[in-house]
Design a protein around this motif. Structure first.
Motif, short mmCIF file in Angstrom:
data_model
loop_
_atom_site.label_atom_id
_atom_site.label_comp_id
_atom_site.label_asym_id
_atom_site.label_seq_id
_atom_site.Cartn_x
_atom_site.Cartn_y
_atom_site.Cartn_z
N ASN A 24 14.13 -14.63 0.83
CA ASN A 24 13.15 -13.93 1.66
C ASN A 24 13.57 -12.52 2.04
O ASN A 24 12.72 -11.70 2.38
N ALA A 25 14.85 -12.21 1.93
CA ALA A 25 15.27 -10.81 2.08
C ALA A 25 14.67 -9.99 0.94
O ALA A 25 14.17 -8.88 1.15
N VAL A 26 14.67 -10.56 -0.26
CA VAL A 26 14.05 -9.90 -1.41
C VAL A 26 12.54 -9.79 -1.21
O VAL A 26 11.93 -8.74 -1.45
N ASN A 27 11.91 -10.88 -0.75
CA ASN A 27 10.46 -10.87 -0.53
C ASN A 27 10.03 -9.82 0.50
O ASN A 27 8.99 -9.19 0.36
N VAL A 28 10.83 -9.66 1.56
CA VAL A 28 10.50 -8.65 2.57
C VAL A 28 10.55 -7.26 1.95
O VAL A 28 9.69 -6.41 2.21
N GLY A 29 11.54 -7.02 1.09
CA GLY A 29 11.61 -5.74 0.38
C GLY A 29 10.40 -5.50 -0.50
O GLY A 29 9.84 -4.40 -0.53
N ILE A 30 9.98 -6.55 -1.22
CA ILE A 30 8.81 -6.44 -2.10
C ILE A 30 7.55 -6.18 -1.27
O ILE A 30 6.73 -5.32 -1.61
N ALA A 31 7.40 -6.91 -0.16
CA ALA A 31 6.23 -6.73 0.70
C ALA A 31 6.22 -5.33 1.32
O ALA A 31 5.17 -4.68 1.38
N GLY A 32 7.38 -4.85 1.74
CA GLY A 32 7.47 -3.51 2.31
C GLY A 32 7.08 -2.44 1.31
O GLY A 32 6.32 -1.52 1.63
N ALA A 33 7.59 -2.57 0.09
CA ALA A 33 7.23 -1.61 -0.96
C ALA A 33 5.74 -1.69 -1.27
O ALA A 33 5.09 -0.66 -1.49
N GLY A 34 5.18 -2.90 -1.26
CA GLY A 34 3.75 -3.07 -1.50
C GLY A 34 2.90 -2.41 -0.43
O GLY A 34 1.90 -1.75 -0.73
N LEU A 35 3.30 -2.57 0.83
CA LEU A 35 2.55 -1.94 1.92
C LEU A 35 2.62 -0.42 1.84
O LEU A 35 1.63 0.27 2.10
N LEU A 36 3.78 0.12 1.48
CA LEU A 36 3.90 1.57 1.32
C LEU A 36 3.02 2.09 0.19
O LEU A 36 2.36 3.13 0.33
N SER A 37 2.97 1.36 -0.92
CA SER A 37 2.14 1.81 -2.04
C SER A 37 0.66 1.73 -1.71
O SER A 37 -0.12 2.55 -2.18
N LEU A 38 0.27 0.77 -0.88
CA LEU A 38 -1.14 0.67 -0.48
C LEU A 38 -1.55 1.85 0.40
O LEU A 38 -2.71 2.27 0.38
N ARG A 39 -0.63 2.40 1.16
CA ARG A 39 -0.94 3.55 2.01
C ARG A 39 -1.19 4.80 1.19
O ARG A 39 -1.90 5.71 1.61
N LYS A 40 -0.60 4.87 0.00
CA LYS A 40 -0.70 6.06 -0.84
C LYS A 40 -1.84 5.99 -1.84
O LYS A 40 -2.01 6.88 -2.65
N LYS A 41 -2.63 4.92 -1.80
CA LYS A 41 -3.71 4.74 -2.78
C LYS A 41 -4.81 5.76 -2.60
O LYS A 41 -5.14 6.16 -1.50
N SER A 42 -5.40 6.16 -3.72
CA SER A 42 -6.52 7.09 -3.72
C SER A 42 -7.75 6.41 -3.13
O SER A 42 -8.10 5.31 -3.54
N PRO A 43 -8.42 7.05 -2.17
CA PRO A 43 -9.57 6.41 -1.53
C PRO A 43 -10.83 6.34 -2.40
O PRO A 43 -11.68 5.52 -2.17
N SER A 44 -10.96 7.20 -3.40
CA SER A 44 -12.18 7.19 -4.22
C SER A 44 -11.83 7.24 -5.71
O SER A 44 -11.91 8.30 -6.32
N PRO A 45 -11.43 6.10 -6.28
CA PRO A 45 -11.08 6.10 -7.69
C PRO A 45 -12.32 6.20 -8.58
O PRO A 45 -13.43 5.96 -8.14
N THR A 46 -12.10 6.55 -9.80
CA THR A 46 -13.19 6.57 -10.77
C THR A 46 -13.47 5.14 -11.21
O THR A 46 -12.66 4.23 -10.97
N LEU A 47 -14.58 4.96 -11.88
CA LEU A 47 -14.91 3.63 -12.40
C LEU A 47 -13.83 3.17 -13.37
O LEU A 47 -13.37 2.02 -13.32
N SER A 48 -13.37 4.07 -14.21
CA SER A 48 -12.34 3.73 -15.19
C SER A 48 -11.05 3.29 -14.51
O SER A 48 -10.46 2.28 -14.88
N SER A 49 -10.60 4.03 -13.50
CA SER A 49 -9.35 3.67 -12.83
C SER A 49 -9.50 2.38 -12.04
O SER A 49 -8.57 1.58 -11.95
N ALA A 50 -10.69 2.15 -11.47
CA ALA A 50 -10.93 0.91 -10.72
C ALA A 50 -10.87 -0.30 -11.65
O ALA A 50 -10.27 -1.33 -11.31
N VAL A 51 -11.47 -0.18 -12.83
CA VAL A 51 -11.45 -1.28 -13.81
C VAL A 51 -10.03 -1.55 -14.27
O VAL A 51 -9.58 -2.70 -14.31
#
Length: 197
Positions: free
Chosen positions: A77-104
């Motif tokens: 679970n130390a590894v899982n917390v690291g994975i979850a933390g990295a996932g939450l950081l990447s979600l904050r940096k996501k583009s708010p309006s992707p193109t149809l192609s990038s969304a697919v």
């Protein structure tokens, strides 16, 4: 030349209204996908933090295979917390309006990743059962306890991850029909791009 120029102007003039009319459905789909990813990542983080807390407290008084069970839970679970933390950081940096192609592309890449992870989860569970079986053939009590405790922890953690990944896959997959419906409205021909409603 004049016809080509007028054709280009007409195409450019038609793209923005077409995009604007398709945006609500695309935005709805991408917002739902982002919300599912946030919920899933917070679920993983919550599971992992709860395991760290419980095993962190319990390991002090645990004996025999229970001690090794909690030890493996802490590592896992130390590894899982690291994975979850990295996932939450990447979600904050996501583009708010992707193109149809990038969304697919993102939509199907995520589904493939979840299916791949589900295969890994089955491998974790299988290796956990192998450790449990190996504990029966060990000659020393310490090794029996270690293999048994580690095996139990790997089966529990792998079982949770399998349930987690399959559930997330099914939730994300439920948007496939709406995404296909949106893609079916777009037509590209020699005369330009059109969007049917």
């Amino acid at each position: 030349m004049k016809k080509t120029f007028i054709g280009c102007l007409m195409l450019l003039a038609s793209i923005q209204p077409l995009y604007a009319q398709s945006t609500p459905l695309l935005t709805d789909i991408t917002e739902r996908q982002a919300q599912l990813q946030r919920t899933g990542t917070w679920t993983l983080a919550g599971w992992s933090l709860a395991n760290l807390a419980v095993s962190g407290i319990a390991i002090g008084n645990a004996k025999g295979s229970a001690r090794y069970f909690h030890e493996m839970n802490l590592y896992w679970n130390a590894v899982n917390v690291g994975i979850a933390g990295a996932g939450l950081l990447s979600l904050r940096k996501k583009s708010p309006s992707p193109t149809l192609s990038s969304a697919v592309k993102e939509h199907y890449t995520l589904q493939k990743t979840l299916l791949f992870n589900s295969g890994l989860d089955v491998a974790y569970i299988t290796s956990g059962f192998w450790l449990l079986d190996k504990s029966k053939s060990e000659t020393t009590v310490t090794r029996q306890n270690r293999f048994r405790g580690f095996g139990q922890a790997v089966v529990v953690q792998g079982g949770f991850l399998l349930l987690f990944d399959v559930t997330n896959y099914l939730l994300h997959r439920s948007d496939n029909a709406r995404l296909h419906q949106l893609m079916d409205k777009v037509t590209i021909s020699g005369n330009g791009v059109s969007l049917r409603f």
